[in-house]
Design a protein around this motif. Structure first.
Motif, PDB file in Angstrom:
ATOM      1  N   PHE A 194     -31.950  76.835  28.123  1.00 29.23           N
ATOM      2  CA  PHE A 194     -31.034  76.430  27.061  1.00 29.23           C
ATOM      3  C   PHE A 194     -29.803  75.719  27.627  1.00 29.23           C
ATOM      4  CE2 PHE A 194     -33.766  79.099  24.622  1.00 29.23           C
ATOM      5  CZ  PHE A 194     -33.662  78.630  23.329  1.00 29.23           C
ATOM      6  N   ASN A 195     -29.354  76.136  28.806  1.00 35.62           N
ATOM      7  CA  ASN A 195     -28.245  75.419  29.429  1.00 35.62           C
ATOM      8  C   ASN A 195     -28.670  74.020  29.859  1.00 35.62           C
ATOM      9  OD1 ASN A 195     -25.520  76.784  29.911  1.00 35.62           O
ATOM     10  ND2 ASN A 195     -26.933  78.457  30.352  1.00 35.62           N
ATOM     11  N   PHE A 196     -29.881  73.900  30.389  1.00 37.51           N
ATOM     12  CA  PHE A 196     -30.363  72.597  30.844  1.00 37.51           C
ATOM     13  C   PHE A 196     -30.520  71.627  29.677  1.00 37.51           C
ATOM     14  CE2 PHE A 196     -33.792  69.623  32.019  1.00 37.51           C
ATOM     15  CZ  PHE A 196     -33.214  69.065  33.160  1.00 37.51           C
ATOM     16  N   MET A 197     -31.082  72.113  28.566  1.00 38.42           N
ATOM     17  CA  MET A 197     -31.236  71.238  27.399  1.00 38.42           C
ATOM     18  C   MET A 197     -29.882  70.826  26.843  1.00 38.42           C
ATOM     19  SD  MET A 197     -34.412  70.814  27.391  1.00 38.42           S
ATOM     20  CE  MET A 197     -34.516  69.781  25.927  1.00 38.42           C
ATOM     21  N   SER A 198     -28.889  71.701  26.917  1.00 35.39           N
ATOM     22  CA  SER A 198     -27.531  71.340  26.506  1.00 35.39           C
ATOM     23  C   SER A 198     -26.947  70.302  27.447  1.00 35.39           C
ATOM     24  CB  SER A 198     -26.633  72.582  26.479  1.00 35.39           C
ATOM     25  OG  SER A 198     -27.061  73.504  25.501  1.00 35.39           O
ATOM     26  N   LEU A 199     -27.247  70.449  28.738  1.00 38.73           N
ATOM     27  CA  LEU A 199     -26.745  69.517  29.743  1.00 38.73           C
ATOM     28  C   LEU A 199     -27.259  68.102  29.503  1.00 38.73           C
ATOM     29  CD1 LEU A 199     -25.268  69.020  32.475  1.00 38.73           C
ATOM     30  CD2 LEU A 199     -27.415  69.657  33.617  1.00 38.73           C
ATOM     31  N   LEU A 200     -28.500  67.987  29.046  1.00 39.27           N
ATOM     32  CA  LEU A 200     -29.105  66.673  28.837  1.00 39.27           C
ATOM     33  C   LEU A 200     -28.382  65.853  27.774  1.00 39.27           C
ATOM     34  CD1 LEU A 200     -32.939  67.460  29.013  1.00 39.27           C
ATOM     35  CD2 LEU A 200     -31.484  66.435  30.765  1.00 39.27           C
ATOM     36  N   ARG A 201     -27.594  66.509  26.949  1.00 35.93           N
ATOM     37  CA  ARG A 201     -26.869  65.799  25.888  1.00 35.93           C
ATOM     38  C   ARG A 201     -25.668  65.030  26.432  1.00 35.93           C
ATOM     39  NH1 ARG A 201     -25.814  69.490  20.711  1.00 35.93           N
ATOM     40  NH2 ARG A 201     -25.683  67.420  19.782  1.00 35.93           N
ATOM     41  N   ASP A 202     -25.246  65.373  27.634  1.00 38.48           N
ATOM     42  CA  ASP A 202     -24.050  64.752  28.216  1.00 38.48           C
ATOM     43  C   ASP A 202     -24.428  64.088  29.541  1.00 38.48           C
ATOM     44  OD1 ASP A 202     -21.580  64.123  29.391  1.00 38.48           O
ATOM     45  OD2 ASP A 202     -20.583  65.826  28.446  1.00 38.48           O
ATOM     46  N   GLY A 203     -24.611  62.773  29.510  1.00 38.63           N
ATOM     47  CA  GLY A 203     -25.040  62.052  30.706  1.00 38.63           C
ATOM     48  C   GLY A 203     -24.070  62.172  31.865  1.00 38.63           C
ATOM     49  N   ASP A 204     -22.752  62.131  31.580  1.00 45.53           N
ATOM     50  CA  ASP A 204     -21.754  62.228  32.653  1.00 45.53           C
ATOM     51  C   ASP A 204     -21.824  63.579  33.351  1.00 45.53           C
ATOM     52  OD1 ASP A 204     -20.867  59.682  32.088  1.00 45.53           O
ATOM     53  OD2 ASP A 204     -19.270  60.357  30.737  1.00 45.53           O
ATOM     54  N   GLU A 205     -21.945  64.645  32.561  1.00 41.13           N
ATOM     55  CA  GLU A 205     -22.038  65.980  33.147  1.00 41.13           C
ATOM     56  C   GLU A 205     -23.330  66.134  33.952  1.00 41.13           C
ATOM     57  OE1 GLU A 205     -19.861  68.627  33.150  1.00 41.13           O
ATOM     58  OE2 GLU A 205     -18.459  67.128  32.366  1.00 41.13           O
ATOM     59  N   PHE A 206     -24.397  65.540  33.454  1.00 44.78           N
ATOM     60  CA  PHE A 206     -25.680  65.616  34.161  1.00 44.78           C
ATOM     61  C   PHE A 206     -25.569  64.969  35.538  1.00 44.78           C
ATOM     62  CE2 PHE A 206     -29.912  64.171  35.347  1.00 44.78           C
ATOM     63  CZ  PHE A 206     -30.674  65.305  35.106  1.00 44.78           C
ATOM     64  N   VAL A 207     -24.908  63.822  35.600  1.00 49.75           N
ATOM     65  CA  VAL A 207     -24.734  63.125  36.884  1.00 49.75           C
ATOM     66  C   VAL A 207     -23.894  63.968  37.839  1.00 49.75           C
ATOM     67  CG1 VAL A 207     -23.698  61.108  37.993  1.00 49.75           C
ATOM     68  CG2 VAL A 207     -25.030  60.831  35.904  1.00 49.75           C
ATOM     69  N   LYS A 208     -22.850  64.619  37.308  1.00 53.26           N
ATOM     70  CA  LYS A 208     -21.969  65.443  38.150  1.00 53.26           C
ATOM     71  C   LYS A 208     -22.712  66.617  38.778  1.00 53.26           C
ATOM     72  CE  LYS A 208     -17.968  66.688  36.582  1.00 53.26           C
ATOM     73  NZ  LYS A 208     -16.915  67.151  35.626  1.00 53.26           N
TER      74      LYS A 208
END
Length: 323
Positions: free
Chosen positions: A171-185
């Motif tokens: 669930f954290n990973f799927m939430s992360l996918l919504r924010d490209g900048d955070e995913f890159v970080k």
């Protein structure tokens, strides 16, 4: 009996049926994963858990409700078998109203499914909401049918144990996918998080597998009388002991490989903890399986398996401390 004593008796019956210690382990496991592994990696990159603290609490609550419903429906279908295997232990055997228990079952599962779809909406992946009704249905079919079959009942319970581990990261990973900048970080940390989550999930799966076989050995008399086709009923206690022992050995080998990785990564504290607190008990359990031939002795072995699970889970916090 005073009203307060009567209420306390009812309370104790419900806590017994809902397996409160098991539910507590689920809460502990998911919070250790969320705040002992997942969140610290995000904090390192100046971020926080993508799911958020409130939604993480909702996820744990949802998992808890699904598990509690599973215990209720399992007792419902196991009344006759438990009357033989565990006299007086099944709370639906004249101790708690079946109608009331089923009412609670439907209510808590309904709440859990609604919360599950809320979480799916929060993560932006509506398909995730289907997981919770699927698990509810799987627990129903397990209790009504699959636990009476060889292998499949053991496999389903073990798979669900692994799912408890996977949920916080999923669930954290799927939430992360919504924010490209955070995913890159956080991208550079994903491999480590994935490795730890999958390792703990596989550990939970293996421990649950040999624990379920051990429980089947303990219950072989009642299961046989009820016509269940569990592994001990079909192939006998000695073959089942061999299967349980093999699963314990596989767990020890996999754990040793994980320890080697930890040692090579200079994570010395969790290496020694797993050696002393988990491998030692696994060796003791293997010894008990070798010498105990009477199914009535296997209740203690089942409790020992639960201690192994808890000891392994408690190593989660040490992983990041050594990071």
């Amino acid at each position: 009996m005073t009203p307060s004593n009567g209420n306390m008796t009812v309370f104790r019956k419900w806590t017994a049926m809902l397996r409160i210690p098991n539910l507590a382990i689920i809460v502990l496991t998911q919070y250790l994963l969320g705040y002992g592994i997942i969140r610290p990696y995000f904090l390192e990159q100046g971020s926080d858990m993508p799911l958020g603290h409130l939604n993480f609490f909702v996820l744990v609550l949802t998992t808890l409700l699904i598990a509690a419903g599973g215990y209720i429906i399992n007792d419902h279908f196991d009344v006759n078998t438990d009357r033989r295997n565990k006299p007086g232990k099944n709370m639906l055997d004249g101790l708690i109203s079946v109608r009331m228990a089923l009412r609670v079952y439907y209510i808590i599962n309904g709440i859990a499914i609604l919360l599950g779809f809320y979480l799916a909406w929060q993560t932006g992946s509506y398909q995730l909401g289907l997981i919770f009704p699927a698990i509810t249905g799987l627990l129903w079919f397990y209790s009504s049918r699959y636990q009476r079959m060889p292998f499949w009942g053991n496999f389903i319970v073990s798979l669900l144990s692994a799912t408890v581990i996977l949920f916080p990261w999923l669930f954290n990973f799927m939430s992360l996918l919504r924010d490209g900048d955070e995913f890159v970080k956080i991208m550079g940390q994903l491999a480590d998080i994935n490795s730890y989550i999958w390792a703990f999930a596989f550990f939970a799966f293996l421990v649950s597998m040999f624990r379920e076989v051990i429980k089947d050995i303990q219950d072989v008399s009642g299961d046989s009388a009820m016509g269940y086709r569990t592994i001990p009923v079909i192939w006998g206690v000695n073959v089942s002991r061999g299967i349980a022992a093999a699963l314990v050995v596989i767990t020890m080998v996999c754990l040793a490989l994980a320890q080697w990785y930890l040692y090579a990564s200079a994570k010395i504290l969790p290496f020694w903890y797993l050696l002393v607190a988990v491998q030692t008990i696994l060796i003791y359990l293997l010894y008990l399986i070798a010498i105990k031939k009477d199914p009535e002795d296997y209740g203690f072995l089942g409790q020992t398996s639960k201690i192994i699970m808890l000891a392994g889970i408690l190593s989660i916090e040490l992983i990041y401390i050594s990071h």
